[in-house]
Design an enzyme around this catalytic site. Structure first.
Site, PDB file in Angstrom:
ATOM      1  N   THR A 139       0.739  -1.320   0.068  1.00 51.87           N
ATOM      2  CA  THR A 139       0.109   0.135  -0.030  1.00 51.87           C
ATOM      3  C   THR A 139       1.183   1.358   0.113  1.00 51.87           C
ATOM      4  O   THR A 139       2.003   0.989   0.609  1.00 51.87           O
ATOM      5  CB  THR A 139      -0.822  -0.015   1.256  1.00 51.87           C
ATOM      6  OG1 THR A 139      -1.649   1.397   1.322  1.00 51.87           O
ATOM      7  CG2 THR A 139      -0.238  -0.453   2.438  1.00 51.87           C
ATOM      8  N   ASP A 140       0.286   2.396  -0.573  1.00 49.65           N
ATOM      9  CA  ASP A 140       0.789   3.850  -0.272  1.00 49.65           C
ATOM     10  C   ASP A 140       1.261   4.003   0.999  1.00 49.65           C
ATOM     11  O   ASP A 140       1.987   5.005   1.077  1.00 49.65           O
ATOM     12  CB  ASP A 140       0.340   4.733  -1.173  1.00 49.65           C
ATOM     13  CG  ASP A 140      -0.943   5.127  -0.475  1.00 49.65           C
ATOM     14  OD1 ASP A 140      -1.367   4.352   0.057  1.00 49.65           O
ATOM     15  OD2 ASP A 140      -1.392   6.222  -1.021  1.00 49.65           O
ATOM     16  N   GLU A 141       0.477   3.540   1.990  1.00 47.39           N
ATOM     17  CA  GLU A 141       0.670   4.163   3.356  1.00 47.39           C
ATOM     18  C   GLU A 141       1.865   3.554   4.193  1.00 47.39           C
ATOM     19  O   GLU A 141       2.290   4.145   5.074  1.00 47.39           O
ATOM     20  CB  GLU A 141      -0.710   3.344   4.050  1.00 47.39           C
ATOM     21  CG  GLU A 141      -1.947   3.968   3.606  1.00 47.39           C
ATOM     22  CD  GLU A 141      -3.109   3.728   4.219  1.00 47.39           C
ATOM     23  OE1 GLU A 141      -3.195   3.419   5.478  1.00 47.39           O
ATOM     24  OE2 GLU A 141      -4.345   3.609   3.701  1.00 47.39           O
ATOM     25  N   TYR A 163      -1.846  -0.573  11.026  1.00 48.00           N
ATOM     26  CA  TYR A 163      -1.801  -1.260   9.917  1.00 48.00           C
ATOM     27  C   TYR A 163      -0.804  -1.046   8.742  1.00 48.00           C
ATOM     28  O   TYR A 163      -0.365  -2.061   8.231  1.00 48.00           O
ATOM     29  CB  TYR A 163      -3.253  -0.709   9.085  1.00 48.00           C
ATOM     30  CG  TYR A 163      -3.384  -0.886   7.511  1.00 48.00           C
ATOM     31  CD1 TYR A 163      -3.636  -2.139   7.114  1.00 48.00           C
ATOM     32  CD2 TYR A 163      -3.491   0.309   6.803  1.00 48.00           C
ATOM     33  CE1 TYR A 163      -3.878  -2.313   5.697  1.00 48.00           C
ATOM     34  CE2 TYR A 163      -3.395  -0.144   5.375  1.00 48.00           C
ATOM     35  CZ  TYR A 163      -3.626  -1.406   4.777  1.00 48.00           C
ATOM     36  OH  TYR A 163      -3.718  -1.408   3.522  1.00 48.00           O
ATOM     37  N   LYS A 167       1.662  -3.652   7.253  1.00 48.28           N
ATOM     38  CA  LYS A 167       1.831  -3.881   5.610  1.00 48.28           C
ATOM     39  C   LYS A 167       3.446  -3.541   5.249  1.00 48.28           C
ATOM     40  O   LYS A 167       3.998  -4.207   4.400  1.00 48.28           O
ATOM     41  CB  LYS A 167       1.065  -2.868   4.958  1.00 48.28           C
ATOM     42  CG  LYS A 167      -0.428  -3.161   4.840  1.00 48.28           C
ATOM     43  CD  LYS A 167      -0.798  -4.538   4.253  1.00 48.28           C
ATOM     44  CE  LYS A 167      -0.729  -4.439   2.933  1.00 48.28           C
ATOM     45  NZ  LYS A 167      -1.088  -5.636   2.099  1.00 48.28           N
TER      46      LYS A 167
HETATM   47  P1  NAD Z   1     -10.558  -6.269   2.231  1.00 50.98           P
HETATM   48  O1  NAD Z   1     -10.556  -6.037   3.675  1.00 50.98           O
HETATM   49  O2  NAD Z   1     -12.050  -5.715   1.309  1.00 50.98           O
HETATM   50  O3  NAD Z   1     -10.194  -7.739   2.038  1.00 50.98           O
HETATM   51  C1  NAD Z   1      -9.517  -8.462   2.416  1.00 50.98           C
HETATM   52  C2  NAD Z   1      -9.880  -9.898   2.152  1.00 50.98           C
HETATM   53  O4  NAD Z   1      -8.785 -10.933   2.942  1.00 50.98           O
HETATM   54  C3  NAD Z   1     -11.049 -10.359   2.885  1.00 50.98           C
HETATM   55  O5  NAD Z   1     -11.758 -11.387   1.940  1.00 50.98           O
HETATM   56  C4  NAD Z   1     -10.738 -11.344   4.015  1.00 50.98           C
HETATM   57  O6  NAD Z   1     -11.772 -12.224   4.038  1.00 50.98           O
HETATM   58  C5  NAD Z   1      -9.439 -11.888   3.378  1.00 50.98           C
HETATM   59  N1  NAD Z   1      -8.511 -12.329   4.430  1.00 50.98           N
HETATM   60  C6  NAD Z   1      -8.335 -11.612   5.715  1.00 50.98           C
HETATM   61  N2  NAD Z   1      -7.276 -12.381   6.366  1.00 50.98           N
HETATM   62  C7  NAD Z   1      -7.268 -13.515   6.027  1.00 50.98           C
HETATM   63  C8  NAD Z   1      -6.642 -14.739   6.239  1.00 50.98           C
HETATM   64  N3  NAD Z   1      -5.902 -14.914   7.352  1.00 50.98           N
HETATM   65  N4  NAD Z   1      -6.523 -15.665   5.390  1.00 50.98           N
HETATM   66  C9  NAD Z   1      -7.052 -15.595   4.298  1.00 50.98           C
HETATM   67  N5  NAD Z   1      -7.828 -14.437   3.816  1.00 50.98           N
HETATM   68  C10 NAD Z   1      -7.988 -13.631   4.727  1.00 50.98           C
HETATM   69  O7  NAD Z   1      -9.270  -5.466   1.496  1.00 50.98           O
HETATM   70  P2  NAD Z   1      -9.070  -4.791   0.104  1.00 50.98           P
HETATM   71  O8  NAD Z   1      -9.566  -3.233   0.406  1.00 50.98           O
HETATM   72  O9  NAD Z   1      -9.472  -5.468  -0.808  1.00 50.98           O
HETATM   73  O10 NAD Z   1      -7.549  -4.823   0.051  1.00 50.98           O
HETATM   74  C11 NAD Z   1      -6.840  -5.788  -0.452  1.00 50.98           C
HETATM   75  C12 NAD Z   1      -5.506  -5.604  -0.353  1.00 50.98           C
HETATM   76  O11 NAD Z   1      -4.878  -4.322  -1.087  1.00 50.98           O
HETATM   77  C13 NAD Z   1      -4.833  -5.737   1.015  1.00 50.98           C
HETATM   78  O12 NAD Z   1      -3.430  -6.293   1.075  1.00 50.98           O
HETATM   79  C14 NAD Z   1      -4.730  -4.114   1.311  1.00 50.98           C
HETATM   80  O13 NAD Z   1      -3.507  -3.949   2.213  1.00 50.98           O
HETATM   81  C15 NAD Z   1      -4.130  -3.644  -0.113  1.00 50.98           C
HETATM   82  N6  NAD Z   1      -4.634  -2.065  -0.440  1.00 50.98           N
HETATM   83  C16 NAD Z   1      -6.027  -1.708  -0.263  1.00 50.98           C
HETATM   84  C17 NAD Z   1      -6.289  -0.393  -0.541  1.00 50.98           C
HETATM   85  C18 NAD Z   1      -7.680  -0.005  -0.356  1.00 50.98           C
HETATM   86  O14 NAD Z   1      -7.791   1.208  -0.513  1.00 50.98           O
HETATM   87  N7  NAD Z   1      -8.405  -0.933  -0.147  1.00 50.98           N
HETATM   88  C19 NAD Z   1      -5.350   0.619  -0.942  1.00 50.98           C
HETATM   89  C20 NAD Z   1      -3.917  -0.016  -0.994  1.00 50.98           C
HETATM   90  C21 NAD Z   1      -3.585  -1.542  -0.850  1.00 50.98           C
HETATM   91  P1  TYD Z   2     -10.134   5.138   4.808  1.00 46.75           P
HETATM   92  O1  TYD Z   2     -11.223   4.799   3.968  1.00 46.75           O
HETATM   93  O2  TYD Z   2     -10.332   4.266   6.377  1.00 46.75           O
HETATM   94  O3  TYD Z   2      -8.804   4.812   4.121  1.00 46.75           O
HETATM   95  P2  TYD Z   2      -7.241   5.277   5.075  1.00 46.75           P
HETATM   96  O4  TYD Z   2      -7.465   5.491   6.405  1.00 46.75           O
HETATM   97  O5  TYD Z   2      -6.541   3.884   4.608  1.00 46.75           O
HETATM   98  O6  TYD Z   2      -6.919   6.388   3.951  1.00 46.75           O
HETATM   99  O7  TYD Z   2     -10.253   6.590   5.191  1.00 46.75           O
HETATM  100  C1  TYD Z   2      -9.970   7.530   4.143  1.00 46.75           C
HETATM  101  C2  TYD Z   2      -9.924   8.912   4.881  1.00 46.75           C
HETATM  102  O8  TYD Z   2     -11.371   9.372   5.268  1.00 46.75           O
HETATM  103  C3  TYD Z   2      -9.102   8.964   5.785  1.00 46.75           C
HETATM  104  O9  TYD Z   2      -8.317  10.317   5.841  1.00 46.75           O
HETATM  105  C4  TYD Z   2      -9.669   9.030   7.228  1.00 46.75           C
HETATM  106  C5  TYD Z   2     -11.024   9.661   6.783  1.00 46.75           C
HETATM  107  N1  TYD Z   2     -12.222   8.961   7.130  1.00 46.75           N
HETATM  108  C6  TYD Z   2     -13.479   9.872   8.006  1.00 46.75           C
HETATM  109  O10 TYD Z   2     -13.208  10.991   8.002  1.00 46.75           O
HETATM  110  N2  TYD Z   2     -14.347   9.317   8.557  1.00 46.75           N
HETATM  111  C7  TYD Z   2     -14.654   7.847   8.730  1.00 46.75           C
HETATM  112  O11 TYD Z   2     -15.523   7.526   9.166  1.00 46.75           O
HETATM  113  C8  TYD Z   2     -13.503   6.949   7.856  1.00 46.75           C
HETATM  114  C9  TYD Z   2     -13.776   5.673   7.899  1.00 46.75           C
HETATM  115  C10 TYD Z   2     -12.420   7.686   7.405  1.00 46.75           C
END
Ligand code: NAD
Ligand code: TYD
Length: 351
Positions: A139-141, A163, A167
């Site tokens: 992730t970019d985080e 988190y 990561k």
């Molecule tokens: P999500 O939370 O929607 O899905 C995560 C999935 O992983 C779920 O289906 C869950 O059941 C499965 N999982 C969790 N623990 C597990 C385990 N121990 N064994 C098997 N399966 C397991 O997440 P997402 O938003 O789809 O993110 C997917 C990936 O992308 C993650 O690695 C996250 O860090 C990365 N990512 C997400 C974002 C975003 O904005 N959502 C941005 C950058 C990177």
């Molecule tokens: P989020 O979707 O949790 O992603 P991340 O923290 O991984 O970037 O949050 C996106 C942005 O929105 C972040 O700056 C936190 C803010 N946020 C709120 O203001 N209220 C909320 O209830 C949530 C979940 C996030």
């Protein structure tokens, strides 16, 4: 200008069996859909534990597709993971605990899944010489926050939340397996995704579904934190491209370079739904809230990628998707709202 590294040979997926971990979650399920659409002869093995964030409804329309096999299982289960690796030629590792707020309340599962779970997969990888590539979804985080400019892949990682730190641990462990054992790892670092099937605890789906229910939209702090919103379909195209053309051992940022303040996104959501701005409620800030994420994507663009969905259009489409798929989110909304109330209480107690 410095030349960016690309792979000399292009990897091919047709007629291959690919493992996707976390393929019942938000990005993973979108990715499974996109791969089945792109490659008529691909086979996908989808390994997912189905935590609160995993949802088979995300895969309902491909339930009978013989190219897709779902395995309910934990990436920390060494035997299961090793057996599964024996049948695949490529891996896309999405499975993780992903919500920053939950990691603030309890970091344990983040360390165990994101770090230890990745370790189990990497161990299986180094014992499976037929696996040609392992895309680690970071992730970019991992870079932390910055007020100006953009992080490059070579910048040091400086994560803020449990988190992001988990990561970052997984990201560097994956890299270490490339350096130490020559494991065929390539890393992607996407920015904030949005789109269909995102669990309604994350900012955009939470605010859309709350607004639809005329419930308050809890905006942290002053709402001036900035995120770079990337449509999940653009992200899936980038991940597929990196797997195909990316150089092993390298990391690739994925960002839309479309930065928005949270308050502006919240206002846009209420406007699109024809609701009042009064629904937006300022609530206490998240602990350690990163002000801004921003990544330089030159290296990815050199592989031939660009975004196809601009934020305005993508947000409109996403809002419409949640309006048209109310039955999808209604089933899981109550459970996500429970965490939200618990979280609000947790913060009240800390004040
Ligand atoms: P999500 O939370 O929607 O899905 C995560 C999935 O992983 C779920 O289906 C869950 O059941 C499965 N999982 C969790 N623990 C597990 C385990 N121990 N064994 C098997 N399966 C397991 O997440 P997402 O938003 O789809 O993110 C997917 C990936 O992308 C993650 O690695 C996250 O860090 C990365 N990512 C997400 C974002 C975003 O904005 N959502 C941005 C950058 C990177
Ligand atoms: P989020 O979707 O949790 O992603 P991340 O923290 O991984 O970037 O949050 C996106 C942005 O929105 C972040 O700056 C936190 C803010 N946020 C709120 O203001 N209220 C909320 O209830 C949530 C979940 C996030």
């Amino acid at each position: 200008m410095k030349k960016v590294k690309t792979s000399r040979t292009e990897r091919r997926f047709d007629s291959k069996t690919l493992l996707v971990t976390g393929g019942a979650g938000f990005i993973g399920s979108n990715f499974v859909h996109s791969m089945l659409k792109l490659y008529p002869n691909v086979r996908i093995v989808n390994l997912d534990k189905l935590t609160y964030a995993g949802n088979l409804d995300n895969l309902a329309d491909i339930g009978c597709d013989p190219r897709h096999e779902f395995i309910r299982g934990d990436i920390r289960d060494r035997e299961l993971v090793q057996n599964t690796f024996e049948h695949v030629q490529g891996v896309f590792h999405f499975a993780a605990e992903t919500h920053v707020d939950r990691s603030i309340v309890d970091a344990g599962e983040f360390v165990l899944t994101d770090v230890f779970g990745t370790f189990v997969l990497l161990e299986a990888l180094r014992r499976s010489p037929q696996v040609e590539f392992f895309v680690h979804v970071s992730t970019d985080e991992v870079y932390g926050s910055r007020d100006k400019g953009f992080f490059k892949e070579t910048d040091p990682l400086n994560p803020s939340s449990p988190y992001a730190a988990s990561k970052a641990g997984a990201d560097r462990l994956a890299h270490a397996y490339f350096v130490t054992y020559g494991a065929p790892v390539v890393i992607v670092r996407p920015s904030n995704n949005y789109g269909p099937y995102q669990y309604p605890e994350k900012f955009i789906p939470l605010f859309v579904t709350n607004a639809m229910e005329d419930k308050p939209l809890p905006l942290y702090g002053k709402g001036t934190n900035v995120r770079d919103w990337l449509h999940v379909e653009d992200n899936c195209r980038a991940i597929e491209l990196v797997a195909r053309r990316g150089a092993l051992g390298e990391a690739y940022n994925i960002g839309a370079n479309d930065e928005r303040r949270n308050i502006d996104v919240a206002r846009r959501i209420v406007k699109l739904l024809g609701k009042s701005r009064d629904l937006i409620k300022f609530v206490p800030d998240r602990a350690g809230h990163d002000r801004r994420y921003a990544v330089n994507c030159r290296k990815l663009r050199a592989l031939g990628w660009k975004t196809e969905i601009a934020f305005e259009e993508g947000l409109e489409k996403t809002v419409s998707w949640y309006v048209e798929n109310e039955s999808w989110w209604r089933k899981i909304k109550e459970q996500s709202a429970e965490f939200k109330s618990f979280y609000a209480e947790y913060y009240k107690d800390r004040k």
